[in-house]
Motif scaffolding. Structure first.
Motif, PDB file in Angstrom:
ATOM      1  N   ARG A 180       0.423  -1.175   0.119  1.00  0.00           N
ATOM      2  CA  ARG A 180      -0.237  -0.329  -0.252  1.00  0.00           C
ATOM      3  C   ARG A 180       1.180   1.136   0.026  1.00  0.00           C
ATOM      4  NH1 ARG A 180      -3.977  -0.799   4.406  1.00  0.00           N
ATOM      5  NH2 ARG A 180      -5.136  -1.941   2.781  1.00  0.00           N
ATOM      6  N   GLN A 181       1.643   1.613   0.811  1.00  0.00           N
ATOM      7  CA  GLN A 181       2.752   2.739   0.784  1.00  0.00           C
ATOM      8  C   GLN A 181       3.144   2.920  -0.441  1.00  0.00           C
ATOM      9  OE1 GLN A 181       3.016   4.613   3.305  1.00  0.00           O
ATOM     10  NE2 GLN A 181       5.302   5.032   2.361  1.00  0.00           N
ATOM     11  N   MET A 182       4.264   1.156  -1.334  1.00  0.00           N
ATOM     12  CA  MET A 182       4.926   1.610  -2.557  1.00  0.00           C
ATOM     13  C   MET A 182       3.342   2.378  -3.592  1.00  0.00           C
ATOM     14  SD  MET A 182       6.570  -2.179  -2.614  1.00  0.00           S
ATOM     15  CE  MET A 182       6.464  -2.287  -4.837  1.00  0.00           C
TER      16      MET A 182
ATOM     17  N   ARG B 120       0.899   4.135  -2.610  1.00  0.00           N
ATOM     18  CA  ARG B 120       1.026   5.935  -2.468  1.00  0.00           C
ATOM     19  C   ARG B 120       2.380   6.508  -2.810  1.00  0.00           C
ATOM     20  NH1 ARG B 120      -0.531   4.667   2.909  1.00  0.00           N
ATOM     21  NH2 ARG B 120      -3.194   4.428   2.789  1.00  0.00           N
ATOM     22  N   CYS B 121       3.066   5.779  -3.244  1.00  0.00           N
ATOM     23  CA  CYS B 121       4.846   6.829  -3.184  1.00  0.00           C
ATOM     24  C   CYS B 121       4.253   6.926  -4.958  1.00  0.00           C
ATOM     25  CB  CYS B 121       6.408   5.547  -2.574  1.00  0.00           C
ATOM     26  SG  CYS B 121       6.601   6.355  -1.145  1.00  0.00           S
ATOM     27  N   HIS B 122       4.207   5.659  -5.651  1.00  0.00           N
ATOM     28  CA  HIS B 122       4.183   6.144  -6.667  1.00  0.00           C
ATOM     29  C   HIS B 122       3.207   6.430  -7.615  1.00  0.00           C
ATOM     30  CE1 HIS B 122       4.431   4.033 -11.073  1.00  0.00           C
ATOM     31  NE2 HIS B 122       2.998   4.006 -11.174  1.00  0.00           N
TER      32      HIS B 122
ATOM     33  N   GLU C 187      -0.878  15.222   2.112  1.00  0.00           N
ATOM     34  CA  GLU C 187      -1.159  14.397   3.039  1.00  0.00           C
ATOM     35  C   GLU C 187       0.161  13.631   3.262  1.00  0.00           C
ATOM     36  OE1 GLU C 187      -6.186  15.320   4.238  1.00  0.00           O
ATOM     37  OE2 GLU C 187      -4.779  13.117   3.371  1.00  0.00           O
ATOM     38  N   HIS C 188       0.127  13.542   2.353  1.00  0.00           N
ATOM     39  CA  HIS C 188       1.534  11.858   1.696  1.00  0.00           C
ATOM     40  C   HIS C 188       3.342  12.609   2.061  1.00  0.00           C
ATOM     41  CE1 HIS C 188       3.576   8.289   0.431  1.00  0.00           C
ATOM     42  NE2 HIS C 188       4.412   8.830  -0.262  1.00  0.00           N
ATOM     43  N   LEU C 189       2.777  13.653   1.744  1.00  0.00           N
ATOM     44  CA  LEU C 189       4.863  14.276   1.758  1.00  0.00           C
ATOM     45  C   LEU C 189       4.524  14.084   3.171  1.00  0.00           C
ATOM     46  CD1 LEU C 189       4.333  16.589  -0.678  1.00  0.00           C
ATOM     47  CD2 LEU C 189       5.726  14.338  -1.178  1.00  0.00           C
TER      48      LEU C 189
ATOM     49  N   ARG D 263       3.971  12.602   5.431  1.00  0.00           N
ATOM     50  CA  ARG D 263       4.111  11.172   6.279  1.00  0.00           C
ATOM     51  C   ARG D 263       5.605  10.550   5.716  1.00  0.00           C
ATOM     52  NH1 ARG D 263      -0.847   9.545   5.624  1.00  0.00           N
ATOM     53  NH2 ARG D 263      -2.082  10.813   5.995  1.00  0.00           N
ATOM     54  N   CYS D 264       5.370  11.034   4.623  1.00  0.00           N
ATOM     55  CA  CYS D 264       6.347  10.308   4.282  1.00  0.00           C
ATOM     56  C   CYS D 264       8.506  10.535   3.389  1.00  0.00           C
ATOM     57  CB  CYS D 264       6.097   9.372   1.922  1.00  0.00           C
ATOM     58  SG  CYS D 264       7.223   8.733   1.250  1.00  0.00           S
ATOM     59  N   GLU D 265       8.966  10.280   4.539  1.00  0.00           N
ATOM     60  CA  GLU D 265      10.968  11.162   3.741  1.00  0.00           C
ATOM     61  C   GLU D 265      10.963  10.328   2.408  1.00  0.00           C
ATOM     62  OE1 GLU D 265      13.168   9.736   6.981  1.00  0.00           O
ATOM     63  OE2 GLU D 265      11.803  10.104   8.913  1.00  0.00           O
ATOM     64  N   ARG D 266      10.521   9.612   2.030  1.00  0.00           N
ATOM     65  CA  ARG D 266      11.323   8.622   0.691  1.00  0.00           C
ATOM     66  C   ARG D 266      10.511  10.027  -0.112  1.00  0.00           C
ATOM     67  NH1 ARG D 266      10.789   4.200  -2.252  1.00  0.00           N
ATOM     68  NH2 ARG D 266       8.686   3.939  -0.766  1.00  0.00           N
ATOM     69  N   CYS D 267       9.912  10.647  -0.279  1.00  0.00           N
ATOM     70  CA  CYS D 267       8.762  11.579  -1.134  1.00  0.00           C
ATOM     71  C   CYS D 267       9.399  12.812  -1.510  1.00  0.00           C
ATOM     72  CB  CYS D 267       7.378  10.975  -1.156  1.00  0.00           C
ATOM     73  SG  CYS D 267       7.116   9.391  -1.967  1.00  0.00           S
ATOM     74  N   THR D 268       9.351  12.889   0.603  1.00  0.00           N
ATOM     75  CA  THR D 268       9.967  14.466   0.915  1.00  0.00           C
ATOM     76  C   THR D 268      11.304  14.366   0.542  1.00  0.00           C
ATOM     77  OG1 THR D 268       8.439  14.565   3.238  1.00  0.00           O
ATOM     78  CG2 THR D 268      10.036  15.986   2.503  1.00  0.00           C
TER      79      THR D 268
END
Ligand SMILES: [Zn+2]
Lengths: 91, 186
Positions: free
Chosen positions: A6-8, A10-12, A40-42, A44-49
């Protein structure tokens, strides 16, 4: 496992929108719902940030070339003179 | 030209001036990106202005920049008989004689060194791009055109501009990430 997938996803999903988000070009704005979801995703998500930060750095570096590639003022002046003479010929 | 006091001629001349004058610098920037040379860029813009002047009556006045960029693109392909107008052949690298960040905001020495290294890496990465991708990246991120104006300048759809731009940036971004020897360890 499911959480990871699910996380993948969202990142995609986010990765496909990050540049439009940063550019905010009039012909390719994100819809309000997309914007909210992405932010919202950004949050929470370090990778995308980190990806966003890389894009900002790239944009700053390329922005530095803008000034360097500024047209020669003499060329601008000569072309203004071209406009003047085209207009003058008509009058 | 017939009557030298023709008010229509006068109005056309003023319209032309109003549309064109604010766009000269942008046209020069784009022309330089398309031709890869400052001298060719000036010739190209000169010819573009002449053609635009002749076409002023047919122009509805709505998007002067897009109108001019279309003329510029057509003029460029006529002048150079390019098979692929969206394929920028050679790009004058941002200048071998480039002053070392003279124009950038003052930064501490370490930052300046890091910036210099990043910028060199950036140039290599941009150099390595497919020319079609590079053209879009330079037009949007360096010449600061909108997606729509970039599409006009290259004669490709906006969707193609976006996909090329996004791929170009991702490629360059990834290349910068693996730059040799980060400075933090000394
Ligand atoms: Zn993410």
């Amino acid at each position: 496992m499911i959480a990871t997938i699910r996380q993948m996803l969202r990142c995609h999903w986010s990765a496909r929108r990050i540049q439009r988000y940063l550019d905010a070009d009039p012909v390719a704005r994100l819809a309000p719902a997309e914007l909210r979801r992405l932010e919202e995703h950004l949050a929470r998500c370090e990778r995308c940030t980190a990806v966003v930060e890389e894009h900002r750095l790239l944009s700053r570096l390329l922005g530095g070339w803008t000034e360097f590639r500024a047209p020669d003022p003499r060329a601008v002046a000569r072309l203004r003179a071209t406009v003047d003479s085209l207009v003058a010929d008509a009058l | 030209m017939q009557d030298s006091t023709d008010p229509q001629q006068h109005a056309r001349a003023e319209r032309f001036r109003r549309f064109v004058e604010p766009e000269i610098e942008v046209l020069l920037r784009v022309a330089r990106t398309l031709t890869g040379s400052g001298v060719d860029a000036e010739d190209l813009v000169q010819e573009t202005l002449i053609r635009a002047y002749r076409a002023t009556d047919k122009f509805d006045g709505r998007h002067p920049r897009a109108w001019l960029l279309t003329i510029l693109r057509n003029t460029n392909s006529n002048m150079h008989r390019r098979k692929r107008p969206d394929l920028v052949a050679d790009w004058e690298v941002v200048g071998g004689h480039r002053p070392a960040f003279g124009a950038r905001p003052p930064t501490p020495a370490d930052d300046a060194a890091l910036h210099a290294e990043l910028d060199a890496g950036l140039r290599r990465a941009v150099d390595a791009l497919d020319p079609r991708f590079r053209a879009v990246l330079l037009l949007v991120d360096v010449d600061q055109l909108s997606y729509a104006d970039t599409a006009q300048a290259l004669g490709i759809p906006v969707g193609t501009v976006m996909s090329r731009l996004h791929r170009a940036r991702n490629r360059v971004r990834t290349a910068l990430r693996v730059r040799p020897a980060t400075r933090s360890d000394r």
